[in-house]
Design an enzyme around this catalytic site. Structure first.
Site, PDB file in Angstrom:
ATOM      1  N   ASP A 198       0.867  -1.173   0.000  1.00 32.50           N
ATOM      2  CA  ASP A 198       0.000   0.000   0.000  1.00 32.50           C
ATOM      3  C   ASP A 198       0.906   1.226   0.000  1.00 32.50           C
ATOM      4  O   ASP A 198       1.527   1.557   1.011  1.00 32.50           O
ATOM      5  CB  ASP A 198      -0.903  -0.041   1.247  1.00 32.50           C
ATOM      6  CG  ASP A 198      -1.673   1.256   1.471  1.00 32.50           C
ATOM      7  OD1 ASP A 198      -1.504   2.204   0.682  1.00 32.50           O
ATOM      8  OD2 ASP A 198      -2.441   1.317   2.449  1.00 32.50           O
ATOM      9  N   GLN A 201       0.729   6.369   1.236  1.00 31.94           N
ATOM     10  CA  GLN A 201       1.417   7.378   2.050  1.00 31.94           C
ATOM     11  C   GLN A 201       2.906   7.479   1.739  1.00 31.94           C
ATOM     12  O   GLN A 201       3.581   8.376   2.229  1.00 31.94           O
ATOM     13  CB  GLN A 201       1.235   7.065   3.544  1.00 31.94           C
ATOM     14  CG  GLN A 201      -0.201   7.070   4.021  1.00 31.94           C
ATOM     15  CD  GLN A 201      -0.813   8.469   4.046  1.00 31.94           C
ATOM     16  OE1 GLN A 201      -0.113   9.472   4.002  1.00 31.94           O
ATOM     17  NE2 GLN A 201      -2.131   8.522   4.107  1.00 31.94           N
TER      18      GLN A 201
END
Lengths: 408, 144
Positions: A198, A201
């Site tokens: 992921d 960020q």
């Protein structure tokens, strides 16, 4: 070099909120957009707008070039081997769901394991939880250290030959930590599993090289990296993507449609059913140009300085607790101000023109682990300054005094 | 923006000295409601007999607005008929829309009128009232 000239390129920052200059400290939720991106989208609509990959006409070619040009920029930005490995999606959530629905459904069986952590954002949590539920696989968690980091020893113990998928954020949206993705990828591969990263960020803030990380899938959101909302991407290793079935069917993604069967276009279009997010991709391309010109290393260095400064200044406020490791690894500071509820903190800060996030940050399992119902979070980006941190600290002191008096 | 419009004395008093907080030891109608966007949670307990809310208690986690609103709501509905309690809930919705509404049954509630100037906080104030509706309104699906 990060200087005031960069900040000036973000027109939204030049305004007052509730009688105070806007201090935007919520970039981990979404970043602001530079003129360069806004103008790229505007110019696309004013000059080039058409559907892609169909029209014979000139605008159709221009739109197609713009869209595929953005893919090329992103592929280079991530150091993918080929544009075939870059699938445009609506964002990180769609990208992760695509992997779970397609790769996951085809490769995960009863008795297999899926390994994640308790600190994943809901979008890198629920797809795996539900995949495990559907297939009868076991969902396992790499244990978290006190400060929210994971150790490779724990990862070695959790990831086994039964593991088919390891899914983890490169950078946590709450705890301000970076996970050792490259080392985790090696552990996953040694056990015959794939690793899904992921990157929501991480991509906006640190240099990402998907080949060096050797991750199998990498998901990102444009809107957190200066691009418009509604555009993101999934990077996947070509061999894996080639073997995957599409999850969305429609125009754009087909090779030949018969009455009872159909075949699919080659990569990456096979996974892009329907008219794609063309203007979004154009905006993402412009954002990538901007980030590369400023330099991810400069951006990261700037944010680390701000985070260290914030950490030191926040320590001056008695009763304020910061979550995560000492010494930030990214520009995210999550905290609570004594007994004052984060919503109340955020409202007082908003009255001072300061935007922070308050709530569970789409991380309910992590909040339970922290034994809090919610937290406040300030997050920094290239346009933030030490003055922004000072404004935050002053407003927090005000909030503390206000509620000490009211609750006194 | 004036913070004192939001955080009135009476609100902070209910936050600091909550009324009816803590659950019944014996049986009661239990309603749990979350605000999934921000993580606030409330458990509301009602004792309803002969169409009258005999008693009401709650526990929960949330900000000063959501918890003080729960404290006030439980005070207001105690002893009221179900119908009247629902009417109060409607009046509270009107208050949150910026319309004037009297709560002569329990005037403290009017202190929450300032919340409508803070749109992001309205859902905090309505959490307890939505729990009430969920508990006693058979047609609540059609309400909000």
């Amino acid at each position: 070099m990060i200087n005031s000239a960069i900040r000036e390129q973000f027109p939204i920052l030049n305004q007052s909120i509730n009688g105070h200059p806007l201090v935007y400290l919520d970039s981990a939720a979404t970043s602001q957009k530079p003129l360069r991106v806004i103008e790229a989208v505007k110019s696309y609509y004013e000059l080039d707008n058409a559907n892609v990959h169909r029209g014979v006409h000139t605008l159709g070619s221009r739109a197609t070039d713009a869209y595929e040009g953005a893919r090329e920029k992103l592929a280079k930005f991530l150091n993918a081997r080929s544009t075939k490995e870059i699938i445009f999606t609506r964002g990180t959530t769609t990208a992760l769901n695509l992997v779970a629905s397609s790769y996951g459904a085809a490769n995960v069986r009863e008795g297999d394991e899926i390994v994640i952590t308790q600190m994943e954002h809901h979008s890198n949590f629920i797809p795996w939880q539900q995949l495990a539920k559907r297939t009868g696989a076991t969902l396992k968690f790499i244990p978290l250290q006190q400060d929210g980091t994971v150790t490779l020893e724990d990862a070695e113990k959790t990831i086994t030959p039964k593991t088919k998928i390891v899914a983890i954020a490169y950078v946590s949206n709450v705890m301000g930590v970076t996970h050792p993705v490259k080392e985790l990828a090696a552990i996953a591969h040694r056990n015959g599993a794939v690793i899904v990263v992921d990157g929501a960020q991480s991509t906006p803030h640190i240099k990402v090289d998907v080949q060096d990380l050797d991750c199998d899938f990498y998901a990102l959101s444009g809107h957190k990296m200066l691009a418009p909302t509604g555009i993101g991407a999934l990077y996947g290793k070509k061999a894996l993507l080639e073997a995957m079935e599409p999850v969305e069917f429609g125009g754009e993604m087909i090779d030949d449609v018969g009455l009872y069967d159909s075949t699919w276009k080659e990569l990456p279009w096979r996974f892009e059913g329907g008219t794609p997010i063309i203007a979004g991709a154009v905006g993402l391309g412009a954002a990538v140009d901007f980030l590369q010109e400023v330099g991810l290393d400069n951006i990261h260095e700037h944010e680390m300085k701000l985070a260290a400064y914030a950490e030191a200044r926040l320590a001056e406020i008695e009763g304020l607790s910061v979550y995560g490791p000492k010494g930030r690894q990214v520009g995210v500071v999550t905290f609570n101000l004594g007994d004052v509820h984060p919503h109340d903190v955020a409202t007082v800060l908003d009255a001072e023109g300061i935007a922070i996030r308050a709530g569970h940050h789409c991380c309910q399992p992590l909040m339970r682990w922290l034994q809090v119902s919610s937290t406040a979070r300030a997050s920094f980006y290239l346009y933030n300054t030490e003055q922004d941190v000072d404004a935050l600290v002053n407003a927090l002191i005000k909030a503390k005094e206000y509620f000490a008096y009211e609750l006194g | 923006m004036n913070l004192d419009d939001l955080y009135r004395r009476v609100i902070m008093d209910h936050y600091k000295n909550p009324r009816n907080r803590g659950l019944f030891a014996d049986d009661a109608l239990n309603i749990e409601l979350n605000n999934p966007t921000c993580g606030d949670r409330i458990t509301l307990q009602l004792k309803v007999e002969d169409g009258i809310v005999q008693d009401a208690r709650y526990t929960g986690e949330g900000c000063s607005i959501s918890m003080s609103s729960a404290s006030m709501m439980t005070e207001a509905v105690k002893g009221q008929t179900i119908q009247h309690a629902l009417e109060l809930a409607d009046r509270f919705s009107a208050l949150m829309k910026g319309e004037s509404a009297d709560f002569e049954e329990y005037e403290d509630i009017e202190a929450l009128s300032g919340v409508n100037k803070f749109p992001a906080r309205i859902k905090c104030a309505t959490l307890a009232w939505n729990a009430l509706r969920k508990g006693i309104d058979p047609d609540q699906e059609h309400q909000h």
